[in-house]
Design a protein around this motif. Structure first.
Motif, PDB file in Angstrom:
ATOM      1  N   PHE B 171       0.832  -1.197   0.000  1.00 24.37           N
ATOM      2  CA  PHE B 171       0.000   0.000   0.000  1.00 24.37           C
ATOM      3  C   PHE B 171       0.873   1.256   0.000  1.00 24.37           C
ATOM      4  CE2 PHE B 171      -2.509   3.360   1.933  1.00 24.37           C
ATOM      5  CZ  PHE B 171      -3.724   3.216   1.295  1.00 24.37           C
ATOM      6  N   MET B 175       1.279   4.174  -3.107  1.00 20.57           N
ATOM      7  CA  MET B 175       0.877   5.558  -2.877  1.00 20.57           C
ATOM      8  C   MET B 175       1.918   6.572  -3.326  1.00 20.57           C
ATOM      9  SD  MET B 175      -2.162   5.404  -1.908  1.00 20.57           S
ATOM     10  CE  MET B 175      -2.311   3.937  -2.916  1.00 20.57           C
ATOM     11  N   TYR B 219      -3.025   3.312   7.779  1.00 19.15           N
ATOM     12  CA  TYR B 219      -3.772   2.270   7.087  1.00 19.15           C
ATOM     13  C   TYR B 219      -3.878   1.115   8.077  1.00 19.15           C
ATOM     14  CZ  TYR B 219      -4.972  -1.558   4.020  1.00 19.15           C
ATOM     15  OH  TYR B 219      -5.596  -2.637   3.452  1.00 19.15           O
ATOM     16  N   LEU B 245      -7.600   5.024   7.822  1.00 20.41           N
ATOM     17  CA  LEU B 245      -8.423   4.221   6.913  1.00 20.41           C
ATOM     18  C   LEU B 245      -8.452   2.820   7.502  1.00 20.41           C
ATOM     19  CD1 LEU B 245      -9.859   3.774   4.157  1.00 20.41           C
ATOM     20  CD2 LEU B 245      -7.615   3.299   3.183  1.00 20.41           C
ATOM     21  N   TYR B 246      -9.653   2.376   7.888  1.00 19.18           N
ATOM     22  CA  TYR B 246      -9.789   1.059   8.501  1.00 19.18           C
ATOM     23  C   TYR B 246     -10.590   0.183   7.554  1.00 19.18           C
ATOM     24  CZ  TYR B 246     -11.628  -2.612  11.528  1.00 19.18           C
ATOM     25  OH  TYR B 246     -11.992  -3.826  12.038  1.00 19.18           O
ATOM     26  N   VAL B 247     -10.014  -0.905   7.076  1.00 19.69           N
ATOM     27  CA  VAL B 247     -10.699  -1.719   6.069  1.00 19.69           C
ATOM     28  C   VAL B 247     -11.254  -3.018   6.620  1.00 19.69           C
ATOM     29  CG1 VAL B 247      -9.303  -0.825   4.182  1.00 19.69           C
ATOM     30  CG2 VAL B 247      -8.608  -2.915   5.335  1.00 19.69           C
ATOM     31  N   ARG B 282     -11.682   9.481  10.748  1.00 23.24           N
ATOM     32  CA  ARG B 282     -11.763   8.256   9.963  1.00 23.24           C
ATOM     33  C   ARG B 282     -12.070   8.574   8.503  1.00 23.24           C
ATOM     34  NH1 ARG B 282     -15.281   2.727  10.983  1.00 23.24           N
ATOM     35  NH2 ARG B 282     -14.527   1.725   9.073  1.00 23.24           N
ATOM     36  N   ARG B 284     -13.097   6.838   4.718  1.00 19.18           N
ATOM     37  CA  ARG B 284     -13.754   5.627   4.201  1.00 19.18           C
ATOM     38  C   ARG B 284     -13.037   5.057   2.986  1.00 19.18           C
ATOM     39  NH1 ARG B 284     -17.522   3.447   7.756  1.00 19.18           N
ATOM     40  NH2 ARG B 284     -17.915   5.201   9.137  1.00 19.18           N
ATOM     41  N   THR B 285     -12.250   5.875   2.323  1.00 21.13           N
ATOM     42  CA  THR B 285     -11.535   5.412   1.132  1.00 21.13           C
ATOM     43  C   THR B 285     -10.132   5.988   1.176  1.00 21.13           C
ATOM     44  OG1 THR B 285     -12.089   7.330  -0.232  1.00 21.13           O
ATOM     45  CG2 THR B 285     -13.676   5.522  -0.227  1.00 21.13           C
ATOM     46  N   LEU B 286      -9.252   5.419   0.384  1.00 15.33           N
ATOM     47  CA  LEU B 286      -7.891   5.954   0.396  1.00 15.33           C
ATOM     48  C   LEU B 286      -7.843   7.358  -0.187  1.00 15.33           C
ATOM     49  CD1 LEU B 286      -5.962   5.898  -2.435  1.00 15.33           C
ATOM     50  CD2 LEU B 286      -6.565   3.499  -2.224  1.00 15.33           C
ATOM     51  N   GLU B 287      -8.755   7.641  -1.126  1.00 13.60           N
ATOM     52  CA  GLU B 287      -8.790   8.997  -1.664  1.00 13.60           C
ATOM     53  C   GLU B 287      -9.142   9.972  -0.548  1.00 13.60           C
ATOM     54  OE1 GLU B 287     -11.593   8.068  -4.798  1.00 13.60           O
ATOM     55  OE2 GLU B 287     -10.007   8.012  -6.313  1.00 13.60           O
TER      56      GLU B 287
END
Lengths: 491, 491
Positions: B171, B175, B219, B245-247, B282, B284-287
Motif C-alpha cells: 500500500f 501511494m 492504514y 483508513l480502517y478496512v 476516519r 472511508r476510502t484511500l482517496e
C-alpha cells in the motif's frame, strides 16, 4: 421509442447542416464570441452565418445585419443575446424558415415577473413558427462526432459513447476535461437550461436512438415531467443504461438548484423511488456517474453478485474487498478446483482467499492473463475486480538484461505493452463476464492508456471499482424487474 | 510524548547512517534486488553493505560473505531472505553490533505452526541483542527527506509532509505515485507488517515528533494494542492530526485483512468509537484519507461548520452544496452587507445565494481574489469551498490581443499565473480560515499546479472538497473534546 434519430426534434440541433449565430463579435471576452470560436475550433464543416447589427465580419466570417438577409434558411440558430431581444429574434428566425434554436440567454422564468413575461413572448414566437429549441439559460450542445460544439469551452476530449442530458450547462463543459483524463468522451451532450420547449425527457428519447451513444448520463436538479420521464426511461433503460446524478436531495443541494435553474427539487427518497422504477442507476457523485457509465458501456451485465478480486498488493485488495462488502457484493472463497488450476502460477506464500493476492509475482503475463482467465472461467464468480500492476519497468529491465540498448528496449517494451493490452481485452471479452480494473497510475502510464483504449475499464481506486461493479449488478437486477413488470401505460 | 525524534527506536530505521543489505543479488527480477536498487536510486548518501554468501559484487557494490566481516556496525539491517534463515541472520547482526532491522521476509505468524516457531526464534535472537525491528512481512521505510527507501518501488514523488504507518506494505509503495498526482509526498512512511516488535503505535509516537510530518495517515487492518493506541493517539491528535483508513469493518474486508497480515479485525462500530475517542479522523476510502491529510496539513481549523461556496459553474457548485448538506455542513445565505461588498464584481444575473455562482465573470482576478476575500471576511462563515476556473486561456488571449507574439504571451501568462497563485495563497492565509478548492483540471494545468505548490488545497471534485471541509470541522470538534476530557491514565 423513436424509430430513428431523424424523428427527434433534437436531430438538427445536434447535427445541423448550417448555423445562424447571434451575439458573437470581435470582442474575444464576450460569451457569444467564445461560443462561436468553440464551434469553429471544432472544425464544424457546415456554413456558419454570424448575424450582427453593425459588423461586416465576425471572427473572419461574413456577418449579416439581419437573419432575413441570409442566403439560406439554416438548420439551427444559436442566440447569445440580451434577454429582451430574444423573442423578436426568434420571430425573425421563424420568418426566415429556421426551425431549431439554442437559446443561451438567461433572465427568463428564473428571474421573476419580468422574466416570465419575456418567456411568454418567446413561447408565442416559437409556437407561431413551429420552432423547437433548447433553453433558455443553457449552453446547447456538444456533438463531437458531428464536429458541433455551441458551448463556451473548446471540446478537448475525443468523440465518445456517453450521451448526456444536463440541467446545468457549464457542468457539460467542465466535463470535457474530466472525461479526457480517462480517454472517454461524449457522443452528444445537451444542456437543457430552463427546459421551456425541449426537456430532459426529449433528450433521453433522442439519445436512445443516437447511434454513437452506448450509455446515457443525466445531471438532474429536478424532473419537470415525472410521469413521462418514468415511461420513457423504462422503455429505454433495458436497452441503453441510464445513470442519473441528482443533486436536489439535500436541503443545501435543493437551494443551490433552485437558484440555478429556478426548478424546485423533491425529497431524496422520492427520487430514489422514481429512478428505481425507471430502471435508472443513481450515482451519488459526478465521479460515480462517469465511472458507472464507463462500466455499463464497456462490460457485459453480470448474472449475479459474486465477485473475485485479484491483486498484487494486499492493501489495495483489502480496500476493494471492504468496499465490495459495503456495497453488498459477495466475495466467495476460491474453490479447490480453481486453486489447483492456479497452482502453476503462484508462489507457495500466495493468499488463496478472495482477494487472490499475488504480491510477489515474477511473470507479468501470468498475473495479467493466465490467472484472471482461470478465475473468470470459474462458475462461482459473476465478475472480477482487478488491480493492474504496470509491467513496463519489469519488461524494460528484462530487455536491457538481454543486451538491447535503451532505445531498442523502449521501442520493444511499447510493442509488448500494446500486445499485452490487446490480449487482455480479448481474454476478458471471451469470458463473457465483466472485469473492472483499477490502478493508481493514470493514462500518463503507457500500459494503463493502452488498456483503456482497448476498452478495459481502469478506475483510479479499488473503492471506485467496487462501486462500479455494484452498479453493474444493480443494473442487471433493475433491468429484470423493468422487463418483467408490465407498465400501466393507459392509467 | 517523546521529547525528540532521537528517543524513538524508529529514528535510525528512518535515518540510518549505514545499511547492511541481505537478499539482494545481480538478478534483477528478485525482490531483494529491487529493494536495494530503490535505495540506491534514492541517492542514499550513507554506506551500503550487501551481504551475500557467494557474490563478490552486488549491483556494483562490494559484497560481504557475512555480516561479521563488515568494516563497521551499520545502523540498520534490511533482510529479504528465505524465512528459515532470518533468526540466525538476526543473531549474527546482533553479534556484529547492529541494533535496528527491517525484516521483509514473510512466512512467520501468518503461516501456521511452523511460522510461529520461527517467529519465536526471531524474537529470542532480537531480544538477546536488544534489536528493534519493523516486520516481519513488511517493506520497511520510505523517508525521502533522508533519501532512504527500502521498499521495492522507486520513490518518485517529492519529499512531503504526510507521515504514514501502514499495515500493508505494498500500500505504501503504491501511494508514491498516487501522491505525486497531487504534488504531495511522504515525510516518512513505514510498513509495519506483522508488528512483532515495533507496531503502529510506535510509528505514531515517532511521527508525532518527526519534524517534516504535519499530519499522520494510518492504514489499519486491526489494532493490536487498542488501549495504548488510544492513549498515544489522544496525546498526539490535538497537535498533529491523525487520519485512519480502517478496512476490516465489513465481513469481506475482515477476511481480506485476516489473510493479509494474520490479524483479526473488529466490528466497524467499535473502531468508529475508538477513533472518535482518540481524536482520530476516519476516512472511508484511500482517496478520502489523503484528501483529509492534505486539508488538515494546509488549512487552519475552522471555528464552526458554516461554509460558503463560490463557483463559476452552477452544476459543480450544486454538487458541492449537495455534498455539504449530506456531510452536515451549514450553507448560510449571503448577508445583505456582504452582497453590497460583492456588488462591484458581479453581473446583475449572478445568483447571490450560497453557492455564490458567478458563471459569466469577465475578470479572473476579481473572481479569484476580490470575491473570496470579501466572503472569507464575512463573520457568518467559518470556511470556504472554491471552484477554480483556470484563467490561462483568457490571460493568453488578452495578451495576444494586446499585440504580444505567441512566445511572449506564453511566457507572460506563466509569470502572471505564478503571481496570481501566490496572491491567492496570501489572501487565504491572511483570512485565518480554511479554503478548500476543487477543479476538474489536474496538475497538468499550469495554474492548478502553481496553486497546489503554493499550498492551496485543490481537490478533483466538489464532493471531495465538501468531505475534506467536513473532516476539518470534525477535527476541530474532536480536538476540543479530547482536550476537554481528562483521560483516566492510571486506570
Amino acid at each position: 421509442m423513436l424509430k430513428s434519430v431523424q424523428d427527434s426534434p433534437l436531430h438538427r440541433i445536434a447535427n445541423p447542416r448550417s448555423v445562424a449565430f447571434f451575439g458573437a463579435s470581435n470582442n474575444i471576452t464576450s460569451m457569444g464570441t467564445s461560443q462561436l470560436l468553440a464551434l469553429l475550433d471544432m472544425g464544424y464543416p457546415g456554413a456558419v452565418y454570424p448575424v450582427h447589427p453593425k459588423l461586416e465580419q465576425v471572427q473572419g466570417l461574413k456577418a449579416y445585419q439581419s437573419v432575413l438577409d441570409l442566403p439560406e434558411a439554416p438548420d439551427l440558430a444559436v442566440l447569445v443575446l440580451p434577454t429582451r431581444l430574444v423573442p423578436e429574434v426568434i420571430d425573425q428566425c421563424g420568418r426566415r424558415g429556421i426551425k431549431r434554436a439554442v437559446v443561451v440567454s438567461g433572465g427568463f422564468d428564473e428571474h421573476g415577473d419580468q422574466g416570465r413575461e419575456l418567456q411568454q413572448q418567446l413561447d408565442q414566437a416559437a409556437e407561431r413558427h413551429g420552432i423547437r429549441y433548447l433553453g433558455p439559460n443553457c449552453l446547447g450542445v456538444a456533438a463531437p462526432h458531428n464536429q458541433v460544439n455551441t458551448t463556451f469551452l473548446p471540446y478537448e476530449a475525443r468523440p465518445g459513447f456517453i450521451g448526456m442530458a444536463s440541467q446545468s450547462g457549464s457542468f457539460v463543459t467542465q466535463m470535457f476535461d474530466y472525461l479526457d483524463k480517462f480517454g472517454l468522451g461524449f457522443s452528444v451532450a445537451m444542456s437543457v437550461g430552463n427546459e421551456a420547449n425541449l426537456d430532459l425527457v426529449d433528450v433521453i428519447e433522442y439519445l436512445a436512438v443516437e447511434p454513437h451513444t452506448k450509455v446515457i448520463a443525466l445531471y438532474v436538479e429536478s424532473l419537470r415531467r415525472g410521469r413521462r420521464f418514468l415511461e420513457v426511461a423504462r422503455e429505454v433503460s433495458p436497452h441503453k443504461p441510464i445513470v442519473a446524478l441528482y443533486v436536489g436531495g439535500s436541503e443545501a443541494g435543493r437551494r443551490a438548484s433552485l437558484s440555478h435553474t429556478g426548478a424546485l427539487a423533491g425529497p431524496d427518497r422520492l427520487y430514489d423511488g422514481v429512478f428505481r422504477q425507471a430502471g435508472v442507476i443513481r450515482a451519488r457523485t459526478l465521479e460515480e456517474m462517469f465511472d458507472f457509465c464507463w462500466a455499463l458501456a464497456d462490460c457485459p451485465v453480470p448474472a449475479g453478485d459474486r465477485v473475485v478480486i485479484q491483486t498484487h498488493s494486499g492493501g489495495p485488495g483489502a480496500t476493494a474487498a471492504d468496499a465490495c462488502g459495503r456495497a453488498g457484493l459477495q466475495l466467495p472463497p476460491v474453490s479447490q478446483a480453481t486453486r489447483q488450476k492456479l497452482a502453476p502460477y503462484i508462489p507457495p506464500t500466495t493468499s488463496l482467499n478472495n482477494p487472490v493476492d499475488v504480491t510477489y509475482t515474477k511473470n507479468p503475463l501470468e498475473y495479467l492473463l493466465e490467472m484472471p482467465k482461470v478465475l473468470l472461467a470459474d462458475e462461482g464468480y459473476d465478475g472480477m475486480i482487478f488491480y493492474y500492476l504496470v509491467p513496463e519497468g519489469a519488461v524494460k529491465r528484462a530487455l536491457l538484461a538481454m543486451g538491447l540498448d535503451p532505445d531498442q528496449a523502449a521501442a520493444q517494451a511499447e510493442a509488448m505493452l500494446e500486445q499485452q493490452a490487446a490480449a487482455i481485452k480479448e481474454m476478458v471479452s471471451a469470458s463473457g463476464k465483466p472485469l473492472v480494473g483499477f490502478s493508481f497510475r493514470t493514462r500518463d502510464d503507457a500500459f494503463i492508456r493502452r488498456l483503456q483504449d482497448q476498452g478495459v475499464v481502469v478506475l483510479p481506486s479499488g473503492e471506485r471499482a467496487a462501486a462500479a461493479m455494484a452498479a453493474l449488478v444493480n443494473y442487471g437486477r433493475l433491468r429484470s424487474k423493468v422487463l418483467a413488470a408490465p407498465w400501466p401505460a393507459g392509467t
